[in-house]
Design a protein around this motif. Structure first.
Motif, PDB file in Angstrom:
ATOM      1  N   GLN A   1       0.837  -1.182   0.000  1.00 18.38           N
ATOM      2  CA  GLN A   1       0.000   0.000   0.000  1.00 18.38           C
ATOM      3  C   GLN A   1       0.878   1.241   0.000  1.00 18.38           C
ATOM      4  O   GLN A   1       1.871   1.308   0.732  1.00 18.38           O
ATOM      5  N   VAL A   2       0.523   2.208  -0.822  1.00 20.77           N
ATOM      6  CA  VAL A   2       1.281   3.456  -0.857  1.00 20.77           C
ATOM      7  C   VAL A   2       0.277   4.602  -0.929  1.00 20.77           C
ATOM      8  O   VAL A   2      -0.699   4.550  -1.670  1.00 20.77           O
ATOM      9  N   SER A  21       3.851  18.386  -7.448  1.00 23.91           N
ATOM     10  CA  SER A  21       4.646  17.309  -6.866  1.00 23.91           C
ATOM     11  C   SER A  21       3.725  16.224  -6.334  1.00 23.91           C
ATOM     12  O   SER A  21       2.628  16.509  -5.848  1.00 23.91           O
ATOM     13  N   CYS A  22       4.193  15.009  -6.414  1.00 26.69           N
ATOM     14  CA  CYS A  22       3.476  13.860  -5.876  1.00 26.69           C
ATOM     15  C   CYS A  22       4.459  13.097  -4.999  1.00 26.69           C
ATOM     16  O   CYS A  22       5.486  12.615  -5.493  1.00 26.69           O
ATOM     17  N   ALA A  23       4.136  13.008  -3.723  1.00 26.77           N
ATOM     18  CA  ALA A  23       5.002  12.323  -2.783  1.00 26.77           C
ATOM     19  C   ALA A  23       4.361  11.023  -2.334  1.00 26.77           C
ATOM     20  O   ALA A  23       3.147  10.961  -2.108  1.00 26.77           O
ATOM     21  N   ALA A  24       5.163  10.006  -2.207  1.00 26.65           N
ATOM     22  CA  ALA A  24       4.696   8.713  -1.703  1.00 26.65           C
ATOM     23  C   ALA A  24       4.964   8.665  -0.211  1.00 26.65           C
ATOM     24  O   ALA A  24       6.099   8.867   0.226  1.00 26.65           O
ATOM     25  N   SER A  25       3.917   8.419   0.546  1.00 30.07           N
ATOM     26  CA  SER A  25       4.085   8.291   1.992  1.00 30.07           C
ATOM     27  C   SER A  25       3.578   6.940   2.459  1.00 30.07           C
ATOM     28  O   SER A  25       2.715   6.334   1.819  1.00 30.07           O
ATOM     29  N   GLY A  26       4.143   6.452   3.540  1.00 28.89           N
ATOM     30  CA  GLY A  26       3.751   5.139   4.026  1.00 28.89           C
ATOM     31  C   GLY A  26       4.267   4.023   3.153  1.00 28.89           C
ATOM     32  O   GLY A  26       3.822   2.881   3.261  1.00 28.89           O
ATOM     33  N   GLY A  27       5.169   4.345   2.272  1.00 33.32           N
ATOM     34  CA  GLY A  27       5.712   3.362   1.352  1.00 33.32           C
ATOM     35  C   GLY A  27       6.554   4.067   0.310  1.00 33.32           C
ATOM     36  O   GLY A  27       6.851   5.253   0.436  1.00 33.32           O
TER      37      GLY A  27
END
Length: 127
Positions: A1-2, A21-27
Motif C-alpha cells: 500500500q502506498v 509534486s506527488c510524494a509517496a508516503s507510508g511506502g
C-alpha cells in the motif's frame, strides 16, 4: 500500500507555469510507474503524462506534449510535473496515480484505472 499526496496546485495567469509534486508516503513508489491525470469540470479524467519506474521512458498526451515535463526522484519518492505555457484549457483537478505496471505507456494505455491515487490538487488558469 502506498499513499500519494499531491501539492503545488494554484491559480496562474495564461502563459504562466506551475510545478506539481506527488510524494509517496507510508511506502515507496518502488518499481511502479507513475502518472498525472486531470479532470476538468464536466469532463472525464484523462492521463496527461506518465513515467516508467526507472524514469527512462515517458508518455505525454497530445494536449500537453512540449509544454509539460514529468520527472521522478526515486531516492526522494517524488514525482513532479512541470507545466509551462498554461492556458485556460489546462484548468482541472490534477491527480497523481501509481500502478504496478512498470512502463509509462503501460500505465497510460491501461484499460482499468491505476492501483493507487492521490486526492488531487486544483489548477486554475485564469486572467
Amino acid at each position: 500500500q502506498v499513499n500519494l499526496v499531491e501539492s503545488g496546485g494554484g491559480t496562474v495567469q495564461p502563459g504562466g507555469s506551475l510545478r506539481l509534486s506527488c510524494a509517496a508516503s507510508g511506502g515507496t513508489f518502488g518499481s511502479r510507474s507513475v502518472g498525472w491525470f486531470r479532470q476538468a469540470p464536466g469532463k472525464e479524467r484523462i492521463v496527461v503524462a506518465a513515467i516508467s519506474w526507472s524514469g527512462g521512458s515517458t508518455y505525454y498526451s497530445d494536449s500537453v506534449e512540449g509544454r509539460f515535463t514529468i520527472a521522478r526522484d526515486n531516492d526522494k519518492n517524488i514525482v513532479t510535473l512541470q507545466m509551462n505555457s498554461l492556458s485556460p484549457e489546462d484548468t482541472a483537478v490534477y491527480y497523481c496515480a501509481a500502478d504496478e505496471i512498470s512502463t509509462a505507456y503501460g500505465l497510460a494505455l491501461k484499460a482499468s484505472e491505476p492501483d493507487y491515487w492521490g486526492q488531487g490538487t486544483q489548477v486554475t488558469v485564469s486572467s
